[in-house]
Design a protein around this motif. Structure first.
Motif, PDB file in Angstrom:
ATOM      1  N   SER A 261       1.044  -1.292   0.114  1.00  0.00           N
ATOM      2  CA  SER A 261      -0.015  -0.064  -0.063  1.00  0.00           C
ATOM      3  C   SER A 261       0.839   1.312  -0.100  1.00  0.00           C
ATOM      4  N   HIS A 262       0.144   2.201  -0.505  1.00  0.00           N
ATOM      5  CA  HIS A 262       0.873   3.606  -0.437  1.00  0.00           C
ATOM      6  C   HIS A 262       0.472   4.725   0.533  1.00  0.00           C
ATOM      7  N   GLY A 263       1.218   5.218   1.384  1.00  0.00           N
ATOM      8  CA  GLY A 263       0.721   5.675   2.600  1.00  0.00           C
ATOM      9  C   GLY A 263       1.321   7.416   2.560  1.00  0.00           C
ATOM     10  N   LEU A 264       0.146   8.087   1.877  1.00  0.00           N
ATOM     11  CA  LEU A 264       0.607   9.496   1.968  1.00  0.00           C
ATOM     12  C   LEU A 264      -0.312  10.325   2.873  1.00  0.00           C
ATOM     13  N   THR A 265      -1.562  10.290   2.478  1.00  0.00           N
ATOM     14  CA  THR A 265      -2.537  10.991   3.265  1.00  0.00           C
ATOM     15  C   THR A 265      -2.613  11.046   4.974  1.00  0.00           C
ATOM     16  N   GLU A 266      -2.772  12.104   5.390  1.00  0.00           N
ATOM     17  CA  GLU A 266      -2.729  11.932   6.960  1.00  0.00           C
ATOM     18  C   GLU A 266      -3.911  12.873   7.346  1.00  0.00           C
TER      19      GLU A 266
ATOM     20  N   GLY B 108      -4.348  16.278   3.351  1.00  0.00           N
ATOM     21  CA  GLY B 108      -5.116  15.590   2.331  1.00  0.00           C
ATOM     22  C   GLY B 108      -4.591  16.370   0.908  1.00  0.00           C
ATOM     23  N   SER B 109      -5.358  17.033   0.438  1.00  0.00           N
ATOM     24  CA  SER B 109      -5.163  18.045  -0.720  1.00  0.00           C
ATOM     25  C   SER B 109      -3.766  18.584  -0.465  1.00  0.00           C
ATOM     26  N   ASP B 110      -3.462  19.028   0.722  1.00  0.00           N
ATOM     27  CA  ASP B 110      -2.256  19.678   1.122  1.00  0.00           C
ATOM     28  C   ASP B 110      -1.235  19.041   1.624  1.00  0.00           C
TER      29      ASP B 110
ATOM     30  N   ARG C 290      -3.929   8.056   7.068  1.00  0.00           N
ATOM     31  CA  ARG C 290      -5.402   7.589   7.086  1.00  0.00           C
ATOM     32  C   ARG C 290      -5.648   7.375   5.379  1.00  0.00           C
ATOM     33  N   LEU C 291      -6.997   6.755   5.409  1.00  0.00           N
ATOM     34  CA  LEU C 291      -7.566   6.329   4.027  1.00  0.00           C
ATOM     35  C   LEU C 291      -6.451   5.580   3.071  1.00  0.00           C
ATOM     36  N   ILE C 292      -5.879   4.540   4.023  1.00  0.00           N
ATOM     37  CA  ILE C 292      -5.024   3.996   3.092  1.00  0.00           C
ATOM     38  C   ILE C 292      -5.678   2.665   2.282  1.00  0.00           C
ATOM     39  N   THR C 293      -5.697   2.755   1.047  1.00  0.00           N
ATOM     40  CA  THR C 293      -6.127   1.407   0.066  1.00  0.00           C
ATOM     41  C   THR C 293      -5.209   0.343   0.561  1.00  0.00           C
ATOM     42  N   LEU C 294      -5.978  -0.581   0.909  1.00  0.00           N
ATOM     43  CA  LEU C 294      -5.126  -1.929   1.193  1.00  0.00           C
ATOM     44  C   LEU C 294      -4.412  -1.967   2.620  1.00  0.00           C
TER      45      LEU C 294
ATOM     46  N   GLY D 160      -6.056  13.306  -5.766  1.00  0.00           N
ATOM     47  CA  GLY D 160      -6.792  14.510  -6.072  1.00  0.00           C
ATOM     48  C   GLY D 160      -7.785  14.873  -6.589  1.00  0.00           C
ATOM     49  N   THR D 161      -8.670  15.577  -5.586  1.00  0.00           N
ATOM     50  CA  THR D 161     -10.049  15.859  -5.828  1.00  0.00           C
ATOM     51  C   THR D 161     -10.158  16.513  -7.358  1.00  0.00           C
ATOM     52  N   SER D 162     -11.589  16.465  -7.723  1.00  0.00           N
ATOM     53  CA  SER D 162     -11.858  17.289  -8.834  1.00  0.00           C
ATOM     54  C   SER D 162     -11.662  18.807  -8.727  1.00  0.00           C
ATOM     55  N   ASP D 163     -11.726  19.371  -7.520  1.00  0.00           N
ATOM     56  CA  ASP D 163     -11.370  20.539  -7.233  1.00  0.00           C
ATOM     57  C   ASP D 163      -9.891  20.926  -7.547  1.00  0.00           C
ATOM     58  N   ILE D 164      -9.107  20.011  -6.866  1.00  0.00           N
ATOM     59  CA  ILE D 164      -7.630  20.150  -7.092  1.00  0.00           C
ATOM     60  C   ILE D 164      -7.189  19.974  -8.780  1.00  0.00           C
TER      61      ILE D 164
ATOM     62  N   ARG E  97      -9.100  21.013 -11.294  1.00  0.00           N
ATOM     63  CA  ARG E  97      -9.394  22.256 -11.912  1.00  0.00           C
ATOM     64  C   ARG E  97      -8.505  23.266 -11.484  1.00  0.00           C
ATOM     65  N   ASN E  98      -7.878  23.272 -10.325  1.00  0.00           N
ATOM     66  CA  ASN E  98      -6.810  24.350  -9.890  1.00  0.00           C
ATOM     67  C   ASN E  98      -5.507  23.944 -10.793  1.00  0.00           C
ATOM     68  N   ILE E  99      -5.255  22.685 -11.013  1.00  0.00           N
ATOM     69  CA  ILE E  99      -4.043  22.239 -11.781  1.00  0.00           C
ATOM     70  C   ILE E  99      -4.209  22.977 -13.206  1.00  0.00           C
TER      71      ILE E  99
HETATM   72  C1  LIG Z   1     -11.524   5.484  -2.160  1.00  0.00           C
HETATM   73  C2  LIG Z   1     -10.131   6.377  -1.581  1.00  0.00           C
HETATM   74  C3  LIG Z   1      -8.882   5.594  -1.457  1.00  0.00           C
HETATM   75  C4  LIG Z   1      -7.706   6.344  -1.302  1.00  0.00           C
HETATM   76  N1  LIG Z   1      -6.612   5.781  -1.164  1.00  0.00           N
HETATM   77  C5  LIG Z   1      -5.428   6.252  -0.522  1.00  0.00           C
HETATM   78  C6  LIG Z   1      -4.132   5.716  -0.559  1.00  0.00           C
HETATM   79  O1  LIG Z   1      -3.950   4.491  -0.861  1.00  0.00           O
HETATM   80  N2  LIG Z   1      -3.260   6.325   0.183  1.00  0.00           N
HETATM   81  C7  LIG Z   1      -3.201   7.754   0.488  1.00  0.00           C
HETATM   82  O2  LIG Z   1      -2.243   8.090   0.786  1.00  0.00           O
HETATM   83  N3  LIG Z   1      -4.370   8.338   0.236  1.00  0.00           N
HETATM   84  C8  LIG Z   1      -5.700   7.768  -0.207  1.00  0.00           C
HETATM   85  N4  LIG Z   1      -6.786   8.221  -0.092  1.00  0.00           N
HETATM   86  C9  LIG Z   1      -7.049   9.598   0.386  1.00  0.00           C
HETATM   87  C10 LIG Z   1      -7.134  10.743  -0.839  1.00  0.00           C
HETATM   88  O3  LIG Z   1      -5.931  10.831  -1.484  1.00  0.00           O
HETATM   89  C11 LIG Z   1      -7.532  11.949  -0.025  1.00  0.00           C
HETATM   90  O4  LIG Z   1      -8.873  11.587   0.393  1.00  0.00           O
HETATM   91  C12 LIG Z   1      -7.718  13.335  -1.070  1.00  0.00           C
HETATM   92  O5  LIG Z   1      -6.359  13.865  -1.338  1.00  0.00           O
HETATM   93  C13 LIG Z   1      -8.259  14.551  -0.394  1.00  0.00           C
HETATM   94  O6  LIG Z   1      -7.914  14.512   0.841  1.00  0.00           O
HETATM   95  P1  LIG Z   1      -8.883  14.732   2.081  1.00  0.00           P
HETATM   96  O7  LIG Z   1      -9.696  13.597   2.128  1.00  0.00           O
HETATM   97  O8  LIG Z   1      -8.237  15.177   3.357  1.00  0.00           O
HETATM   98  O9  LIG Z   1      -9.824  16.024   1.592  1.00  0.00           O
HETATM   99  P2  LIG Z   1      -9.264  17.744   1.767  1.00  0.00           P
HETATM  100  O10 LIG Z   1      -8.012  17.918   1.268  1.00  0.00           O
HETATM  101  O11 LIG Z   1      -9.643  18.200   3.321  1.00  0.00           O
HETATM  102  O12 LIG Z   1     -10.601  18.320   1.057  1.00  0.00           O
HETATM  103  C14 LIG Z   1     -11.819  18.670   1.293  1.00  0.00           C
HETATM  104  C15 LIG Z   1     -12.574  19.629   0.225  1.00  0.00           C
HETATM  105  O13 LIG Z   1     -11.900  20.737   0.137  1.00  0.00           O
HETATM  106  C16 LIG Z   1     -11.478  20.716  -1.288  1.00  0.00           C
HETATM  107  N5  LIG Z   1     -10.156  21.479  -1.508  1.00  0.00           N
HETATM  108  C17 LIG Z   1      -8.900  21.222  -0.502  1.00  0.00           C
HETATM  109  N6  LIG Z   1      -8.037  22.234  -0.958  1.00  0.00           N
HETATM  110  C18 LIG Z   1      -8.496  22.783  -1.823  1.00  0.00           C
HETATM  111  C19 LIG Z   1      -8.087  23.827  -2.814  1.00  0.00           C
HETATM  112  N7  LIG Z   1      -6.781  24.373  -2.750  1.00  0.00           N
HETATM  113  N8  LIG Z   1      -8.803  24.402  -3.890  1.00  0.00           N
HETATM  114  C20 LIG Z   1     -10.016  23.783  -3.912  1.00  0.00           C
HETATM  115  N9  LIG Z   1     -10.638  23.055  -3.083  1.00  0.00           N
HETATM  116  C21 LIG Z   1      -9.946  22.600  -2.159  1.00  0.00           C
HETATM  117  C22 LIG Z   1     -11.451  19.376  -1.923  1.00  0.00           C
HETATM  118  O14 LIG Z   1     -11.479  19.446  -3.205  1.00  0.00           O
HETATM  119  C23 LIG Z   1     -12.689  18.715  -1.021  1.00  0.00           C
HETATM  120  O15 LIG Z   1     -13.610  19.199  -1.569  1.00  0.00           O
HETATM  121  C24 LIG Z   1      -8.009   7.660  -0.687  1.00  0.00           C
HETATM  122  C25 LIG Z   1      -9.130   8.337  -0.630  1.00  0.00           C
HETATM  123  C26 LIG Z   1     -10.197   7.528  -1.236  1.00  0.00           C
HETATM  124  C27 LIG Z   1     -11.591   8.287  -1.287  1.00  0.00           C
END
Ligand SMILES: Cc1cc2nc3c(=O)[nH]c(=O)nc-3n(C[C@H](O)[C@H](O)[C@H](O)COP(=O)(O)OP(=O)(O)OC[C@H]3O[C@@H](n4cnc5c(N)ncnc54)[C@H](O)[C@@H]3O)c2cc1C
Lengths: 383, 78
Positions: free
Chosen positions: A126-131, A135-137, A159-163, A368-372, A374-376
């Motif tokens: 698995s790949h551990g990045l998110t805390e 998240g996005s940051d 957190r949210l670590i697949t597998l 990377g969420t859809s918002d991110i 769009r930012n890119i």
């Molecule tokens: C099914 C699934 C599997 C995943 N697997 C992994 C994994 O294997 N390893 C891992 O490390 N992570 C994993 N993740 C985590 C995932 O990468 C994060 O959930 C994602 O990057 C968003 O971070 P966050 O959940 O903390 O949301 P946040 O970053 O807190 O975002 C919350 C909201 O704010 C918006 N937002 C935040 N910053 C901005 C900005 N600058 N401009 C506009 N909008 C913004 C976001 O778009 C979102 O709508 C997984 C997530 C899911 C759902």
């Protein structure tokens, strides 16, 4: 851009579809309900050679070097043939965010030790990045790796670590030198039996329920120096380098699922009769089908363009962001259209139509969420 | 080379970024947050195109990309 596929690539895709249809479509609905992962299916994929697509030949793969075009087409085939979106999603997560970085940045010892069991299915990575606060940051991470004699002590949690709950090893990122900002992050390979490393139980989620997801905790977890991936401070480049591949292939499997979804919906609307005719004859229905087809084909073009750019060793920042945004959002829209076309049956779990919608939602969040995205796109356009 | 890179960063990547001091060839780009991740990736794509080099992922490290000086030294070593 050359979008023509070789005969061998098309043949291989066909074989993947056949393999998936014959082997991977067992009790998905039930497993989705009870959040059950199938290790058996994972191993079948390894035996067939799926995980090997992300390893060089020397370390359990098919080609001397990883062939991104063949892999993209194969993963599209897997998404088409396998009704369980979770399995291709989790395979892609391991292949492109664990195996690929080890193939790109690992030394011979690391490749030998980790790529082989990952490609053979013996190990799950698995790949551990998110805390919690990153998240996005993502480079705002708080997990630290402190240098000690012979290695590093890791402290923090992911957190949210697949597998994560069932992984045998994790490629985890931690700050080795917080003063250096993004240059101060390094990648480490941590084996699950390491002292001070804890995997949480599987967490229930909306979709992709056949794949475990959870937290990872590191408490004074000792990692030998030989398990650092790349140089100290290479965490940023490791993450950036795998991102476009990851987006490309996770989405390839979604494209395959969208294609099957469209064919299945067309079959249904042709067969279902109301008011003495096939509902497909009503324009409200056929318009939805046309929209689904348009989303499928525009997504396909974007996907193949990214795959082609990567196969040429070119950067695909803009294209990968357009692809991630468009395809993941399209899968949600088309899944909703498929449910509407199926009426009440589409809403019932047993018809296995609604599951796509639940699975698709994850796609607009992970990598990377859809918002991110769009930012890119807008930042590259100079905004 | 140095001037071309500085010009690109100033005109294409920092257009809206109110920096307190002028960007120098020894200013830390990514670590100090002057460039975000995407900005750095754009800079790498620019030098690849402009100076016709290939920057493999393992070369995208602080030694080579911390500031414009290190980018120039890296490019000259290629
Ligand atoms: C099914 C699934 C599997 C995943 N697997 C992994 C994994 O294997 N390893 C891992 O490390 N992570 C994993 N993740 C985590 C995932 O990468 C994060 O959930 C994602 O990057 C968003 O971070 P966050 O959940 O903390 O949301 P946040 O970053 O807190 O975002 C919350 C909201 O704010 C918006 N937002 C935040 N910053 C901005 C900005 N600058 N401009 C506009 N909008 C913004 C976001 O778009 C979102 O709508 C997984 C997530 C899911 C759902």
């Amino acid at each position: 851009m050359d979008l023509s596929w070789s005969k061998a690539q098309i043949e291989y895709k066909k074989k993947v579809i056949e393999f998936a249809e014959q082997n991977l479509n067992n009790s998905i609905s039930e497993r989705d309900h009870v959040l059950e992962f199938s290790r058996e299916d994972w191993n079948k994929c390894a035996k067939f050679g799926i995980q090997g697509l992300a390893s060089p030949k020397k370390y359990g793969g098919h080609e001397d070097d990883i062939d991104i075009l063949t892999a993209t087409l194969a993963m599209e085939g897997l998404g088409y043939g396998c009704r369980d979106n979770g399995l291709p999603f989790s395979l892609n997560a391991q292949m492109w965010t664990v195996q690929l970085p080890i193939a790109q940045f690992g030394n011979a010892f690391q490749k030998e030790k980790y790529l082989k069991p990952l490609a053979s299915g013996e190990w799950i990575g698995s790949h551990g990045l998110t805390e919690a606060n990153a998240g996005s940051d993502i480079f705002n991470m708080e997990t630290t790796a402190t240098k000690v004699d012979g290695g590093y002590l890791l402290n923090g949690s992911k957190r949210l670590i697949t597998l994560g709950p069932i992984c045998d090893m994790v490629l985890v990122f931690a700050k080795t030198n917080p003063k250096l900002g993004k240059w101060g992050v390094s990648g480490f390979i941590v084996e699950s039996n390491s002292k001070g490393f804890k995997r949480s139980a599987n967490k229930s989620k909306m979709g992709l329920r056949t794949v475990p997801i959870g937290d990872l905790e590191f408490k004074d977890c000792f990692v030998p120096e030989e398990n650092r991936l790349g140089k100290e401070g290479a965490g940023w480049s490791i993450t950036i380098a795998s991102l476009e591949y990851d987006r490309c292939n996770i989405l390839a499997s979604q494209l395959g699922a969208m294609e099957y979804q469209l064919e299945d919906t067309i079959k249904f609307v042709k067969g279902r009769k109301q008011f003495g005719q096939s509902i497909g004859g009503f324009q409200s229905i056929s318009n939805r089908i046309a929209d689904m087809k348009l989303r499928l084909e525009t997504s396909r073009l974007l996907l193949y363009k990214v795959a082609w750019l990567k196969s040429q060793g070119k950067s695909a920042m803009m294209e990968a962001a357009l692809l991630k945004l468009h395809l993941s959002e399209s899968f949600i829209s088309s899944s909703l259209d498929a449910i509407r076309c199926h009426g009440g049956s589409g809403y019932l779990t047993e018809f296995e139509v609604e599951r796509n919608l639940r699975d698709a939602v994850g796609g607009v969040i992970y990598a990377g969420t859809s918002d991110i995205q769009r930012n890119i796109i807008s930042q590259i356009l100079g905004l | 080379m140095e001037q071309v890179i500085l010009k690109y960063i100033n005109e294409q990547l920092l257009f809206d970024n109110e920096m307190e001091e002028d960007l120098d060839s020894d200013t830390d780009l990514l670590g100090s947050g002057i460039l975000d991740s995407l900005g750095m990736v754009q800079l790498i794509a620019f030098v690849e195109k402009e100076f016709m080099v290939k920057v493999p992922p393992e070369d995208m490290v602080i030694e080579n990309f911390m500031n414009v000086d290190s980018v120039c030294a890296y490019l000259l070593s290629k």
